[in-house]
Write an enzyme that holds these catalytic residues in place. Sequence first.
Site, PDB file in Angstrom:
ATOM      1  N   GLU A 102       0.782  -1.229   0.000  1.00  0.00           N
ATOM      2  CA  GLU A 102       0.000   0.000   0.000  1.00  0.00           C
ATOM      3  C   GLU A 102       0.822   1.292   0.000  1.00  0.00           C
ATOM      4  O   GLU A 102       0.680   2.127   0.911  1.00  0.00           O
ATOM      5  CB  GLU A 102      -0.962  -0.003   1.193  1.00  0.00           C
ATOM      6  CG  GLU A 102      -2.051  -1.062   1.073  1.00  0.00           C
ATOM      7  CD  GLU A 102      -3.109  -0.965   2.156  1.00  0.00           C
ATOM      8  OE1 GLU A 102      -2.895  -0.246   3.159  1.00  0.00           O
ATOM      9  OE2 GLU A 102      -4.163  -1.605   2.004  1.00  0.00           O
ATOM     10  N   GLU A 131      -6.257  -8.221  -0.228  1.00  0.00           N
ATOM     11  CA  GLU A 131      -6.951  -7.894   1.017  1.00  0.00           C
ATOM     12  C   GLU A 131      -8.419  -7.621   0.709  1.00  0.00           C
ATOM     13  O   GLU A 131      -8.739  -6.878  -0.210  1.00  0.00           O
ATOM     14  CB  GLU A 131      -6.339  -6.668   1.710  1.00  0.00           C
ATOM     15  CG  GLU A 131      -4.938  -6.883   2.254  1.00  0.00           C
ATOM     16  CD  GLU A 131      -4.434  -5.681   3.053  1.00  0.00           C
ATOM     17  OE1 GLU A 131      -5.271  -4.827   3.432  1.00  0.00           O
ATOM     18  OE2 GLU A 131      -3.210  -5.593   3.270  1.00  0.00           O
TER      19      GLU A 131
END
Length: 530
Positions: free
Chosen positions: A343, A447
């Site tokens: 991320e 995710e």
Amino acid sequence: MELGFSKWVLAFALSSWLLFSRAYSVEGLRGNSKVRGVNLGGWLVIEGWIKPSLFDAIPNGDMLDGTEVRFMSVSSHKYVSAENGGGMGVTVDRDVAFSWETFKLWRVSASEFQLRTSQGYFLACYGEGCSISATANSPSEGEIFYIERNNNNQVHIKLITGAYLQVTVGNLLTADYPGKPGWDDNAATFEMMIVANDLHGDYQLANGYGRHQAKDVLKKHRNSFITMDDFNFLYRHGINTVRIPVGWWIAFDPDPPAPFIGGCLEALDNAFSWAQAYNIKCIVDLHAAPGSQNGAEHSASRDGTTGWPSSPDYVSKTLDVIDFLASRYARHPALLGIELLNEPSSSLVPMEVLVPYYKQGYEIVRKYSSTAYVIICQRIGNADPIELYQANISSHNLVVDLHFYNLFDTYFVNMSTMDNIDFVYKSRAAQLQALNSANGPLVFVGEWVNEWNVTTASQTAYQDFGRAQLEVYSAASFGWAYWTLKNDRKHWDFEWNIRNNYLRLGKSTTRKIYDKLVLLGLISAWIFLV
């Protein structure tokens, strides 16, 4: 003769449809299936919201690194302010507090702190009687302040020399209050307001407890939060992969730089052994890079700032960590892939920094393995993952990781149950189909979670939402991984979802292939018996 030929044609067609309806498979997984994974979040990289009790015994636990505070004089009712966010003097003259009046704590001990302004300067005072300024670029002894509290969130602030700060008649902040102040409306007493206390990561835990106590807390956590029994549970429920977040300090185990605590490497070695025992594969995910790639607690940011993209030294050190991980695990039979960075922030990490890093990281992994998957994560925020397909990083066993949450955005706030499910079936499915069809990396939903903003949802609604996500995300060419195996918030907890029938995985891909073969045999037998 004609009837016999027709039977063979029909049998062949059925065989083709049944056996090749799956367009993708991942090398190394049992049954040539795709990833059905679970993240081991909150284990080797701490996220306080996953297990809040880890922070319970920290003294002054609401004053951790990165906590945002404001100080208002109880005598003048004015706020302490670093003019222009720092770079000049400090005054106590503001009626309303905004960014200049907000300071981030850098914790030295339970009662000693450095105070950082919104523009990154530190409050400083050199010698008794001095005026406080916000001109220091880096903290030293002269920037350490003792903060004494009472039960009403009133504070006194003093220097190492013992001199207390006070507000002068001219609205300056000086270190010359005579004697020890009481808790009345005097010039040395301030009301401290905690604006935000959102960071509860490895930095806050280790620096909050101190090295000795943090070592005990983390050792107990690492030995109990994830165990071999968890891998048994995952195996029994058809999970074939674990994505394991790690921090950059793992490369320096057993004695990483302060305040980080060693022991992650031994735990990761254990995970690989447990995974091998249950024929589960491992993705090692670099969740926290030096300097932080997104300012979040899960990247071990000290105070919410993001220093990784602006520091060639940090980037170089991160590549060294990838080299360490690849060299250590490339030949391990349980390794499936290495994720180069989790991320990165779209607003703070430019593509001109990220793409060269991904290319170099890919080559480092390839130095040790020609087959391990190299996973690159989409930038979080306002960024389209197609940008990574256009970057020409590589064409061999490269995977783009997408994170899908019907959360964290105002777009999802007022969505109903059906709105959320429709969004998954339409928008998510369309994006995956487009990326699957692109000429480039495989697609991984690395995710996702069976949670949303529907606060009154029934168990049936959760089941429907989970089913929609599983059906859509299973179409990703590399597969999916749930966030996360264990969590204090039950709907985020994969194990809780399974045990309480909120999430129904259905048959594994391997079982589906077996069932197709059985069905094929039955149909073929029926054809030739007719």
